[in-house]
Scaffold this active site. Structure first.
Site, PDB file in Angstrom:
ATOM      1  N   ARG A  94       0.844  -1.183   0.000  1.00 29.63           N
ATOM      2  CA  ARG A  94       0.000   0.000   0.000  1.00 29.63           C
ATOM      3  C   ARG A  94       0.894   1.252   0.000  1.00 29.63           C
ATOM      4  O   ARG A  94       1.974   1.254   0.596  1.00 29.63           O
ATOM      5  CB  ARG A  94      -0.846  -0.033   1.268  1.00 29.63           C
ATOM      6  CG  ARG A  94      -1.836   1.089   1.438  1.00 29.63           C
ATOM      7  CD  ARG A  94      -2.969   0.972   0.496  1.00 29.63           C
ATOM      8  NE  ARG A  94      -4.124   1.747   0.938  1.00 29.63           N
ATOM      9  CZ  ARG A  94      -5.106   2.094   0.117  1.00 29.63           C
ATOM     10  NH1 ARG A  94      -5.075   1.754  -1.156  1.00 29.63           N
ATOM     11  NH2 ARG A  94      -6.137   2.775   0.567  1.00 29.63           N
TER      12      ARG A  94
ATOM     13  N   GLY B 223     -13.257  -1.487  -7.310  1.00 27.73           N
ATOM     14  CA  GLY B 223     -14.479  -0.711  -7.052  1.00 27.73           C
ATOM     15  C   GLY B 223     -14.584  -0.103  -5.671  1.00 27.73           C
ATOM     16  O   GLY B 223     -15.688  -0.024  -5.129  1.00 27.73           O
TER      17      GLY B 223
ATOM     18  N   THR C  62      -9.730   0.094  -9.173  1.00 24.93           N
ATOM     19  CA  THR C  62      -8.728  -0.848  -8.750  1.00 24.93           C
ATOM     20  C   THR C  62      -8.727  -1.979  -9.762  1.00 24.93           C
ATOM     21  O   THR C  62      -9.582  -2.034 -10.611  1.00 24.93           O
ATOM     22  CB  THR C  62      -9.195  -1.336  -7.350  1.00 24.93           C
ATOM     23  OG1 THR C  62      -9.301  -0.191  -6.535  1.00 24.93           O
ATOM     24  CG2 THR C  62      -8.336  -2.361  -6.739  1.00 24.93           C
TER      25      THR C  62
ATOM     26  N   ASN D  95      -6.230   4.099  -7.131  1.00 23.45           N
ATOM     27  CA  ASN D  95      -7.464   4.625  -6.538  1.00 23.45           C
ATOM     28  C   ASN D  95      -8.472   4.984  -7.612  1.00 23.45           C
ATOM     29  O   ASN D  95      -9.061   4.104  -8.207  1.00 23.45           O
ATOM     30  CB  ASN D  95      -7.200   5.798  -5.597  1.00 23.45           C
ATOM     31  CG  ASN D  95      -8.410   6.077  -4.699  1.00 23.45           C
ATOM     32  OD1 ASN D  95      -9.199   5.173  -4.455  1.00 23.45           O
ATOM     33  ND2 ASN D  95      -8.553   7.292  -4.210  1.00 23.45           N
TER      34      ASN D  95
ATOM     35  N   THR E   1      -3.946  -0.827  -7.207  1.00 18.20           N
ATOM     36  CA  THR E   1      -4.746   0.302  -7.664  1.00 18.20           C
ATOM     37  C   THR E   1      -3.961   1.602  -7.668  1.00 18.20           C
ATOM     38  O   THR E   1      -2.914   1.710  -7.016  1.00 18.20           O
ATOM     39  CB  THR E   1      -5.972   0.478  -6.734  1.00 18.20           C
ATOM     40  OG1 THR E   1      -6.826   1.473  -7.261  1.00 18.20           O
ATOM     41  CG2 THR E   1      -5.564   0.879  -5.336  1.00 18.20           C
TER      42      THR E   1
ATOM     43  N   SER F 126      -7.669   0.866   3.241  1.00 18.87           N
ATOM     44  CA  SER F 126      -8.127   0.379   1.930  1.00 18.87           C
ATOM     45  C   SER F 126      -9.356  -0.523   2.095  1.00 18.87           C
ATOM     46  O   SER F 126      -9.694  -0.949   3.206  1.00 18.87           O
ATOM     47  CB  SER F 126      -6.991  -0.420   1.291  1.00 18.87           C
ATOM     48  OG  SER F 126      -7.440  -1.081   0.141  1.00 18.87           O
TER      49      SER F 126
HETATM   50  N1  GLY Z   1      -8.379   2.930  -3.294  1.00 15.63           N
HETATM   51  C1  GLY Z   1      -9.417   2.041  -3.017  1.00 15.63           C
HETATM   52  C2  GLY Z   1      -9.091   1.149  -1.876  1.00 15.63           C
HETATM   53  O1  GLY Z   1      -7.937   0.958  -1.571  1.00 15.63           O
HETATM   54  O2  GLY Z   1      -9.968   0.651  -1.256  1.00 15.63           O
END
Ligand code: GLY
Length: 577
Positions: A105, A478, A385, A405, A403, A456
């Site tokens: 992340r 999503g 994502t 985002n 992702t 997330s």
């Molecule tokens: N950016 C969407 C998530 O990480 O949930």
């Protein structure tokens, strides 16, 4: 008369044969069968990426090697979500039972402060300078480091790093033909992509726009991949690519510095484990909320006979919505980066806790979200994502979601790199207690802090059979709707005996506490069902919308045959051999 008798006789014979050889029972509508393969398989949201992954498997690479190659390829052919400039999570389950969870992340830059996205009047800053668009929206990317960690520690050692990068470098350099969907998607994001010089030049054809059938070449991205190919993934953090990103950030009042890039670390976490009706579930722990929320909902549902309620019944939808409402209230209060805030994970996924939470569900009346607070825990314990799933011939499985985002992230392509940067800073609570891009309310624990990872919803998941073998793996894109898609696909497999394609395609709902409404899908709910749910007090959005999009692979018991599925809601291809 004779002719009519013969016709009746034939019809009776037909009915008889139908009884002997019944057509497969389907739970709803028309659909495709999952893709079938005997050995390995990749299910991703782009055919070219799946092909590249399968080639790695054929050359003797394991599922992790193939996953790394797929992720690199999606960064080229699926620029709205595939990435080098974002981050994600990978769950691995090896055939021998060993598991791993890789957290790559993004991290907040060191200069990020709690109120960075709030103006002097206390309002959220919109547009450039805010948490969704422009240079300040980006967290420090984790994808190159995460892929490197996966490859170094869990790869087969039979495939060289340079060979994993090469197909993607070539695709970026020589280009690939744009589908109608991708060409149109670039157009629909013109308004923001055109604000950033390199994004405009690369993805909008310098402003002339691309059409279906045009070839998209990305020479800067090819060069970036070339440097990473030669010098390793660390080049992204310490080499010329890092310098280019930091220089562009500095010129444009962004936050990410060379030091931030140098300090980025991908982390190994312990996969979150839970069960649903005796099936073990491996999923992602914080800093994703996905695993906890899903397990909480499943734990609450376990006390009810969903099968008896019926797949698309109002009663089942009501129950699922009520369980989600409660789990998302807990998400807002308790979930965040565990390195910065205490997250009571074990209590939240405890079956007794879920039982208590479920006791407040009224099967004849929706609880108003305003009347739901987070549950009581004691703290005694220490938009867009993409997901892909890979299984190799041995049965080693990778479930990966990553992702930038929003589609095209912050819309910024760091000058000279071809790398689209994320807008993951919006997954922090820019104003704790107020909604973000997805309308999600998040708490103080998820406030912006230097070096912290934003919470997330990504939910890469692997489900085991009762004998401990892998049954299926899946995940979705999503935002918070990812959790709904994964959790309802799991229920569809376990409670409704659907195959992986049916489970993923079947209409679903979403409830995330606030806003106090249930989202449902086009053709997903009959007017009568909606009426019943309204009479129970459920509120609905103005119109139905697609709820996330999943991909997954199941392994058949006994034969080991693989079945791959791409959601009908999106592009992609499952390819096996
Ligand atoms: N950016 C969407 C998530 O990480 O949930």
């Amino acid at each position: 008369m004779k002719k009519i008798n013969r016709q009746i006789a034939l019809f009776v014979l037909f009915l008889f044969l139908l009884n002997l050889f019944p057509l497969p029972q389907k739970t709803f509508g028309a659909w495709r069968e999952p893709v079938r393969a005997k050995r390995g398989m990749v299910a991703s949201q782009h055919e070219l990426a799946s092909k590249i992954g399968v080639e790695v498997l054929k050359k003797g690479g394991n599922a992790v090697d193939a996953a790394v190659a797929v992720a690199l390829a999606l960064a080229v052919v699926y620029p709205e979500a595939g990435n080098l400039g974002g981050g994600g999570f990978m769950i691995i389950r090896f055939k021998d039972g060993k598991t791993a969870a890789i957290d790559y992340r993004e991290m907040a830059p060191a200069a990020a402060t709690r109120d960075i996205f709030v103006d002097t009047e206390g309002n959220l800053i919109r547009g450039e300078g805010g948490s969704t668009v422009g240079y300040r929206a980006s967290g420090v990317p984790g994808t190159p480091a995460g892929l490197d960690l996966a490859y170094q520690k869990y790869g087969s050692k039979k495939i060289l790093w340079k060979d994993l990068v090469e197909p993607s470098r070539l695709l970026a350099q020589n280009g690939y033909v744009l589908s109608y969907r991708l060409a149109e998607l670039f157009k629909s994001y013109k308004g923001t992509l055109e604000k950033y010089e390199d994004s405009k030049r690369i993805f909008l054809n310098g402003g002339k726009m691309f059409e279906e059938g045009d070839t998209l070449k990305q020479p800067e991205l090819a060069a970036t991949l070339g440097r990473m190919q030669k010098l390793g993934a660390k080049e992204f953090y310490t080499g010329r690519t890092a310098e280019l990103i930091a220089e562009d950030m500095k010129r444009n009042k962004g936050l990410i510095t060379l030091e931030d890039l140098k300090n980025y670390v991908a982390k190994e976490r312990t996969p979150l484990r839970g069960t649903y009706r005796g099936y073990e579930i491996l999923t992602m722990p914080p800093p994703s909320s996905g695993g906890i929320v899903m397990l909480q909902v499943l734990n609450m549902l376990e006390g009810y006979d969903l099968r008896k309620m019926g797949y698309n019944s109002a009663q089942k939808h009501h129950l699922v919505a009520e369980a989600m409402r409660r789990a998302f209230a807990d998400r807002a209060e308790f979930m965040a980066d565990p390195d910065f805030a205490e997250v009571p994970t074990a209590q939240l996924i405890d079956k007794n806790y879920a039982k208590k939470r479920a006791e407040t569900i009224n099967l004849t009346r929706a609880t108003k979200s305003a009347d739901i607070k987070a549950g009581e825990v004691t703290f005694s314990e220490g938009t867009e994502t993409t997901h892909f799933t890979v299984v190799d011939a041995e049965g080693n499985m990778v479930s990966n979601t990553y992702t930038i985002n929003d589609l095209y992230g912050s819309r910024v392509t760091a000058k000279g790199t071809g790398v689209l940067l994320n807008d993951e800073m919006d997954d922090f609570a820019a104003r704790p207690g107020k909604p973000n891009l997805f309308g999600l309310i998040q708490g103080e624990r998820n406030a912006v802090q230097p070096k912290k990872r934003p919470l997330s919803s990504m939910t890469p998941t692997i489900v085991l059979r009762k004998d401990g073998s892998v049954w299926f793996a899946l995940g979705a894109r999503g935002g918070p709707r990812i959790i709904s898609a994964v959790l309802q696909s799991v229920i569809n497999m376990i409670d409704y005996d659907m195959n992986i394609q049916e489970a993923i395609d079947a209409p679903r709902i979403h409830q995330q506490w606030f806003p106090d409404e249930v989202l449902y899908e086009p053709m997903g709910m009959s007017p009568d069902t909606l009426k019943i749910l309204e009479s129970l007090g459920q509120k609905f959005g103005d119109r139905p919308i697609n709820i996330a999009s999943a991909t997954g692979i199941a392994i058949e018991e006994g034969t080991g045959v693989k079945f791959g599925a791409i959601d009908s809601r999106s592009d992609g291809e499952a390819i096996g051999y």
